[in-house]
Design a protein around this motif. Structure first.
Motif, PDB file in Angstrom:
ATOM      1  N   LYS A 118       0.776  -1.302   0.052  1.00  0.00           N
ATOM      2  CA  LYS A 118      -0.254   0.177   0.199  1.00  0.00           C
ATOM      3  C   LYS A 118       1.331   1.133  -0.146  1.00  0.00           C
ATOM      4  CE  LYS A 118      -3.843  -2.158   2.336  1.00  0.00           C
ATOM      5  NZ  LYS A 118      -5.361  -1.709   2.780  1.00  0.00           N
ATOM      6  N   ASP A 119      -0.003   2.523  -0.496  1.00  0.00           N
ATOM      7  CA  ASP A 119       1.279   3.649  -0.316  1.00  0.00           C
ATOM      8  C   ASP A 119       0.331   4.277   0.879  1.00  0.00           C
ATOM      9  OD1 ASP A 119      -1.417   4.753  -0.813  1.00  0.00           O
ATOM     10  OD2 ASP A 119      -1.071   4.341  -3.339  1.00  0.00           O
ATOM     11  N   LEU A 120       0.967   5.491   1.158  1.00  0.00           N
ATOM     12  CA  LEU A 120       0.917   6.259   2.344  1.00  0.00           C
ATOM     13  C   LEU A 120      -0.564   6.686   2.411  1.00  0.00           C
ATOM     14  CD1 LEU A 120       3.986   8.107   2.536  1.00  0.00           C
ATOM     15  CD2 LEU A 120       3.097   6.249   3.543  1.00  0.00           C
ATOM     16  N   SER A 121      -2.018   6.896   1.397  1.00  0.00           N
ATOM     17  CA  SER A 121      -2.615   7.038   1.270  1.00  0.00           C
ATOM     18  C   SER A 121      -3.804   6.054   1.473  1.00  0.00           C
ATOM     19  CB  SER A 121      -2.983   7.827  -0.106  1.00  0.00           C
ATOM     20  OG  SER A 121      -3.009   6.193  -1.174  1.00  0.00           O
ATOM     21  N   ASN A 122      -2.878   4.599   1.784  1.00  0.00           N
ATOM     22  CA  ASN A 122      -3.330   3.374   2.521  1.00  0.00           C
ATOM     23  C   ASN A 122      -4.346   2.684   1.428  1.00  0.00           C
ATOM     24  OD1 ASN A 122      -3.736   1.570   4.258  1.00  0.00           O
ATOM     25  ND2 ASN A 122      -5.482   2.009   4.886  1.00  0.00           N
ATOM     26  N   ALA A 123      -4.037   3.140   0.306  1.00  0.00           N
ATOM     27  CA  ALA A 123      -4.298   2.836  -1.171  1.00  0.00           C
ATOM     28  C   ALA A 123      -3.735   1.265  -1.796  1.00  0.00           C
ATOM     29  CB  ALA A 123      -4.606   3.803  -2.284  1.00  0.00           C
ATOM     30  N   THR A 124      -4.431   0.637  -1.837  1.00  0.00           N
ATOM     31  CA  THR A 124      -3.782  -0.805  -2.345  1.00  0.00           C
ATOM     32  C   THR A 124      -2.560  -0.128  -3.961  1.00  0.00           C
ATOM     33  OG1 THR A 124      -4.722  -2.209  -0.871  1.00  0.00           O
ATOM     34  CG2 THR A 124      -3.707  -3.358  -2.548  1.00  0.00           C
ATOM     35  N   THR A 125      -1.291  -0.872  -4.136  1.00  0.00           N
ATOM     36  CA  THR A 125      -0.853  -0.852  -4.573  1.00  0.00           C
ATOM     37  C   THR A 125      -0.317  -2.414  -5.484  1.00  0.00           C
ATOM     38  OG1 THR A 125       1.244  -0.365  -4.016  1.00  0.00           O
ATOM     39  CG2 THR A 125       0.198   1.895  -4.297  1.00  0.00           C
ATOM     40  N   LYS A 126      -0.864  -3.084  -4.865  1.00  0.00           N
ATOM     41  CA  LYS A 126      -0.146  -4.964  -5.454  1.00  0.00           C
ATOM     42  C   LYS A 126      -0.818  -4.883  -4.344  1.00  0.00           C
ATOM     43  CE  LYS A 126       3.964  -6.878  -7.889  1.00  0.00           C
ATOM     44  NZ  LYS A 126       5.031  -6.662  -7.767  1.00  0.00           N
ATOM     45  N   THR A 127      -1.088  -6.919  -4.452  1.00  0.00           N
ATOM     46  CA  THR A 127      -1.685  -7.775  -3.550  1.00  0.00           C
ATOM     47  C   THR A 127      -1.150  -9.374  -3.949  1.00  0.00           C
ATOM     48  OG1 THR A 127      -4.141  -6.635  -3.475  1.00  0.00           O
ATOM     49  CG2 THR A 127      -3.938  -9.122  -3.314  1.00  0.00           C
TER      50      THR A 127
END
Length: 1236
Positions: free
Chosen positions: A445-454
């Motif tokens: 996740k990035d610092l906005s708490n958005a998932t970038t990769k699973t």
């Protein structure tokens, strides 16, 4: 909330449990009539007590005395001694089963409850019953003292709970004191009341509310609350005041009889157990169920809490279990010199190790999870000043919080970002990974708490940990995996069972993997280094700056070296979690979340580390300044082959003797043998001395042993006839015919030999001996004395007599010559042969009175010192030693006036500001004034005072190798004077050239310095750039190094000029480093592909001009693409293209675009190299390997180039003149106070 089982035993049904208040012991009373004493830390049974007949239902430890009490179905109460492990006495009086027994917290009392419906109080000191409380009309199942007040609470199967006031009993049995008239009347009335049947313990409250019998009851440790457990499957909470007591609430949830309950000693929780095979926790404030823990087939009968620490024990049908309800390890994270941690109040605090100061609370995290579950982990991001906090509540949650700039108190976070997951750690500046155990997925996740990769976990794992930038350590049940998040690739795997935590070394090269009882140390690529096993639970670990792993168990602080050697540092009274070690101070967190500083003695492990690393200077320093004693260190030195070191600090004679024999020190061994005077020691000494050819000690040892045969043979082989004759007399005196015959053989004394044979009644042998040696008369005499004739004696044919060997060299006069043994390093030091070895942390200058002075840098190792020039005073140099440096009279062409600086006037007259006011005294040359007026080394060189110039350079920037500076010294010296021809036959006139044209006072005069910085920048630097551009890299390195020398021996007028000089040094450093990396790459064999790719990547880190960065990136891109490292090739191609506008075109740019397109389509590297594009690192100028952020390093004081610690003291590879890590004050180029 989770149950953490710490110990479990298998036995028959456990009916009673008691914790020892101090030691890790637990008493368990069994239905089988046995009492067991367990050490729950070690998991060992200490003892068994079996004097009861029938089940034992109650046990209790005394709070301060080494006693415990037990009560059972035999109606007896027994008091036992923990010292003798025997029953001291038995209290009798109950008429039925004894259910519970407890000691009073202050008075020498025991309270017991019984099926005879009574509660009895006993004085265990006078072994008598002092009270019998009646009132219950069924079995009394439990009775306990109040922890502070004079109250008793009891539970009975009559469905009631009773509270009793025993203040009268206390007054009656307290020690006599001076009392007033009212007290005397009250006491007399009390005694009179006893006569009429009044009791000293009266019922204060009767609590009714249960529908069936009450099995257990307990007071709250601090509040006026009572908890009770009943067969009606309920747990009831009661409150009492001074005048009444009432029911507060009921906890419903058990579905069978509730057999035990208690208040949590430290939190607002109630814990109960029952025959429904469950342990249940309840919220004391809300009276709602919090958690339930169930066993499959065992009913619970009793529960107990440790009086001091967070431990509980529950007894069930098949034994007992000791458990905790929460992890007590404070969540913490260390960055550089600051510790971030969460205390017991769920407040985030910071602790500065440098200032030894704790901050105000930064944040309050009380809303994270529930009140009684502490945060599990903490991860800190220094770039964004943010933290990740995880909690096991609700199957795992995390919060991402940015820290406030200033600590203003425990404020609630306002911008927290929350999510679900069991673990969360930062893996890069703007990325973090979240692991969810149930789905076995890792989300980036990035610092906005958005998932970038699973990512789906490659194997079944339990936890994750930081494994380097862009990498994770995955903890599986039996292994640890290093996983690359970017490449979705397993990089390495190491077999290690049950790993729970990981601790990285300060340099990032090693990681310690901690399990419950094991520690596995591996490299950063998970290559096994060493492992160890502990019987006690391992709690934490941290790394010392020297690379020693210091770890804590439940009761010790220990250490282990990378070679597996380990030992104990300190015993702990309570469990601590180690955070950082700084010299002799260990920083740790206790279970309450407080930072503690512990003083330890690191001598032992530092000595062992120095021994393993062959750091002889450190070993010598420790031996001289520390008191190393103990059998363990002695045996360690012996095992490592250094008995001569152990010999220096051992006092025990036997040990000294053994060590002396081992290292061949016969003089010490002889001294100890004389002191002990044991035959075994003399035998050992004789054998060792014989092996070394020291016949004097051999002779003394044989004499002490009275070994006459060996003495005689020793005298024979050493040619000492006089002592052989003495041995013969001794043998005669002792009537030892065998020894006498032997000595006569050694001495070739025929008459004595024949006489011995006659004395022992062997006439035939005596006759034969005389006949064989031509002694006819003596032979005939022997025959006559024996009454025989020659006809009666048959003598075999005899040949010529053999000649006895004669002594040619009398070796007894001197020892047997042996090949000289090279003394060890320590033998040289201890014998005073290593005079230059110093333990001071400074660079000393050896001043010279004439010519060129030498320098002795005590911090520089021997292999580097050989490169320093010069190393001795000028007076001691022969022609060969000084050939590279001497400026002889002929070359200098010094006349009386020009010989001004050659005497090395030094800098004694220059103060800190360089403005000491000297006037030109009679006979003082202008060159002398230059030396006095300036602290700049170039001015001293111009004056010819090379000694003082070298001293200044050594102190300012650690210069130790002056040979490369010879040309620059001569250039500056020659340019400062003009020689004008005079009349024929007279010497030339000397004119001094000044740079301070406006100065009229002598204290302002300073010399001109050849080749100004402006000239160097305009010509030399451009020439060096041209050499780089034309691919003449070795010539370019030489040119940049000459620029360093020009700047080093130069002078400027202002601070801005000094800053420009520093920029020149930085430019030269970066180019020399980058070009050296490329030259090393070009010299590699084709087979070393990995190193080739690494060096190509490192070349791009050098801070070069953009036109030269093109070349470095092209090299890295081409090499990476060629060897199928496509991910790296794409990176370098992208960086190359970023240097040009988007619309640019050309052959090289087009090629880079093609490489990028193809490399990105593949996106993998065939060869893993030690290069992290996201990490902050510098390149070691010595080994050309990365020095990552946080890793320890040393710097060159002149160029500021960074090196790994092992290069400390070696000559800088950049400048070739300075010593890495040498103490220095900074280069001075301005005659005032400005330093570059």
């Amino acid at each position: 909330m989770q149950m953490l089982t710490k110990f479990e035993s298998k036995s028959s049904r456990a009916k009673g449990i008691a914790f020892h208040p101090k030691r890790p012991w637990i008493l368990v009373s069994l239905h089988s009539s046995t009492i067991q004493l367990w050490d729950y830390r070690m998991g060992t049974l200490i003892d068994r007590f079996e004097e009861h007949d029938g089940p034992v239902r109650g046990v209790d430890f005394h709070k301060t005395q080494p006693l415990f009490v037990s009560g059972g179905d035999d109606y007896k109460i027994k008091v036992w001694s923990l010292q003798t492990r025997r029953c001291l006495f038995t209290l009798t009086g109950h008429l039925d089963y004894v259910r519970t027994v407890f000691f009073h917290h202050e008075l020498p009392w025991i309270i017991s409850s019984s099926d005879d419906q009574t509660i009895r109080i006993w004085n265990w000191q006078n072994r008598s019953q002092i009270a019998c409380l009646t009132g219950h009309n069924h079995y009394t199942m439990c009775a306990q003292f109040h922890p502070k007040e004079d109250l008793i609470v009891s539970a009975s199967l009559d469905q009631t709970v009773r509270v009793w006031d025993i203040s009268g009993l206390r007054k009656k049995h307290s020690a006599p004191t001076s009392v007033g008239f009212e007290d005397q009347i009250s006491r007399s009335n009390s005694n009179q009341g006893d006569m009429f049947g009044n009791t000293d313990a009266v019922v204060k409250y009767v609590l009714e509310g249960h529908d069936r019998g009450v099995n257990w009851v307990a007071f709250h440790p601090t509040l006026p609350l009572i908890i009770s457990a009943s067969d009606d499957r309920m747990v009831k909470l009661w409150r009492m005041s001074e005048t009444k007591a009432w029911e507060v609430d009921t906890c419903r949830g058990h579905f069978n009889n509730v057999t035990g309950c208690l208040f949590h000693p430290h939190q607002d929780l109630i814990i109960s157990v029952g025959e429904d095979k469950t342990i249940r926790t309840w919220d004391l404030n809300k009276r709602t169920s919090v958690q339930s823990f169930r066993r499959e087939s065992d009913r619970f009968w009793v529960i107990a809490a440790h009086p001091e620490i967070n431990l509980f024990a529950a007894g069930h049908d098949s034994g007992v279990m000791v458990f905790k309800l929460e992890r007590e390890r404070p969540a913490s994270s260390v960055y550089q010199n600051v510790l971030f941690y969460i205390n017991k109040e769920k407040q985030l605090r910071a602790y500065d190790f440098g200032k030894n100061a704790e901050s105000l609370p930064l944040l309050s995290l009380k809303k994270l999870g529930n009140p009684w579950t502490p945060p599990r982990s903490l991860s800190y991001n220094p770039a964004e000043r943010a933290i990740l906090v995880t909690s096991p509540t609700d199957n795992g949650i995390y919060e991402l919080i940015r820290l406030p700039r200033d600590a203003t108190g425990a404020v609630e976070p306002t911008d927290a970002k929350r999510g679900t997951g069991n673990s969360a750690v930062f893996i890069a500046r703007n990325r973090f990974a979240v692991f969810t155990k149930s789905s076995q997925t890792i989300e980036v996740k990035d610092l906005s708490n958005a998932t970038t990769k699973t990512i789906k976990s490659p194997l079944q794992i339990n936890d994750i940990h930081y494994g380097g930038t862009g990498c994770l350590l995955l903890f599986a049940q039996s292994s640890v995996v290093l996983y690359d998040i970017h490449q979705n690739k397993t990089l390495a795997e190491l077999s290690a069972s049950g790993v729970k935590y990981a601790t990285w070394s300060n340099d990032g090269l090693h990681v310690a993997l901690l399990g419950k009882h094991t520690i596995t140390v591996a490299t950063k690529t998970l290559e096994l280094v060493t492992s160890l096993h502990e019987t006690i639970r391992i709690k934490s670990a941290t790394w010392d700056d020297s690379g020693v792993l210091v770890y804590s168990t439940l009761n010790h602080i220990k250490y282990t070296l990378l070679n597996g050697d380990n030992g104990i540092i300190k015993t702990l009274e309570s469990t601590l979690y180690l955070i950082k070690i700084k010299g002799p101070i260990v920083y740790s967190l206790d279970r309450s979340g407080k930072v503690l500083k512990l003083q330890i003695d690191p001598t032992e492990f530092r000595f062992k580390k120095a021994l393993v690393s062959k750091n002889y200077e450190e070993m010598l320093r420790i031996i001289k300044n520390s008191n190393l004693v103990g059998q363990s260190i002695i045996s360690y030195l012996q095992k490592k082959g250094f008995p001569e070191i152990a010999l220096q600090f051992v006092q025990d004679p036997q040990t000294r003797f053994d060590l002396a024999i081992e290292c061949g020190k016969l003089d010490v061994a002889l001294e100890m043998a004389k002191e002990l005077d044991r035959s075994k020691l003399w035998t050992t000494l004789a054998n060792e001395a014989l092996g070394q050819g020291n016949h004097e000690i051999v002779e003394l040892a044989y004499q002490k042993l009275r070994n006459f045969d060996k003495l005689s043979f020793l005298y024979l082989i050493t040619g000492d006839k006089s002592k052989l004759e003495r041995m013969s007399k001794i043998a005669d005196h002792r009537s030892d015919y065998k020894a006498k015959f032997q000595n006569s053989l050694f001495l070739n004394n025929l008459e004595e030999r024949i006489q011995v044979l006659r004395d022992v009644d062997l006439p035939a042998l005596a006759y034969t001996t005389a006949k064989a040696n031509g002694l006819e008369e003596l032979a005939q005499e022997i025959l006559e004395s024996a009454g025989l004739t020659e006809d009666q004696v048959r003598v075999p044919e005899l040949g010529p007599a053999l000649a006895i060997p004669e002594v040619k060299v009398e070796t007894f006069k001197s020892k047997v010559p042996l090949q000289a043994k090279e003394p060890t390093f320590f033998e040289k030091v201890l014998s005073g042969q290593v005079e230059s070895l110093s333990l001071e942390d400074k660079v000393d200058v050896v001043k010279s009175s004439s010519g060129f002075g030498g320098f002795a840098d005590d911090e520089v190792t021997e292999d580097v010192q050989s490169e320093f020039a010069p190393r001795q005073d000028h007076d001691d140099l022969d022609e060969e030693d000084g050939a590279g440096w001497d400026l002889d009279e002929e070359f200098l062409d010094v006349n009386d006036e020009a010989n001004d600086g050659g005497s090395g006037s030094g800098v004694g007259g220059v103060d800190g500001s360089g403005e000491t006011d000297f006037t030109a005294a009679s006979g003082t040359s202008e060159a002398d004034l230059w030396v006095r007026n300036s602290p700049v080394a170039a001015d001293h060189v111009a004056a010819g005072s090379f000694d003082s110039a070298m001293q200044l350079l050594n102190r300012q920037v650690g210069i130790v190798n002056f040979a490369p500076l010879k040309a620059r010294f001569l250039e500056v010296y020659q340019a400062s004077k003009v020689y004008l021809p005079a009349n024929e036959g007279l010497p030339a006139l000397t004119t001094y050239v000044r740079r301070t044209k406006a100065g009229t006072e002598s204290r302002q005069w300073l010399p001109v310095i050849a080749r100004t910085l402006a000239h160097v920048s305009a010509t030399d630097l451009q020439d060096a750039y041209k050499l780089v551009r034309t691919n003449k890299l070795q010539d370019a390195v030489t040119k940049f190094r000459n620029i360093l020398y020009d700047v080093l021996v130069s002078a400027v007028e202002s601070k801005s000029d000094a800053d420009e000089a520093q920029q020149l040094i930085e430019i030269a450093r970066e180019y020399i480093l980058g070009l050296s990396i490329e030259l090393e790459r070009r010299s590699l064999p084709e087979s070393d592909v990995k190193r080739n790719l690494e060096l190509a990547a490192y070349f791009t880190k050098a801070k070069l001009q953009s036109v030269h960065v093109h070349n470095a990136l092209q090299v890295a891109m081409t090499q990476s693409f060629k060897h199928k490292n496509f991910a790296s090739a794409a990176l370098f191609a992208s960086r190359y293209l970023e240097l040009f506008p988007a619309s640019s075109s050309g052959p090289k740019i087009d090629q880079a675009r093609k490489v990028k397109a193809k490399a990105e389509s593949i996106g993998t590297d065939a060869i893993r190299i030690d290069y992290d594009q996201y990490a902050e690192f510098d390149i070691c100028a010595g080994s050309h390997v990365p020095i990552y952020a946080g890793q320890s390093f040393v710097q060159d004081p002149f160029t500021q180039a960074k090196y790994l610690p092992e290069f400390k003291g070696k000559v800088c590879r950049i400048s070739k003149v300075s010593a890495v890590g040498a103490p220095a004050s900074g280069l001075r180029l301005v005659a005032g106070t400005v330093a570059a």
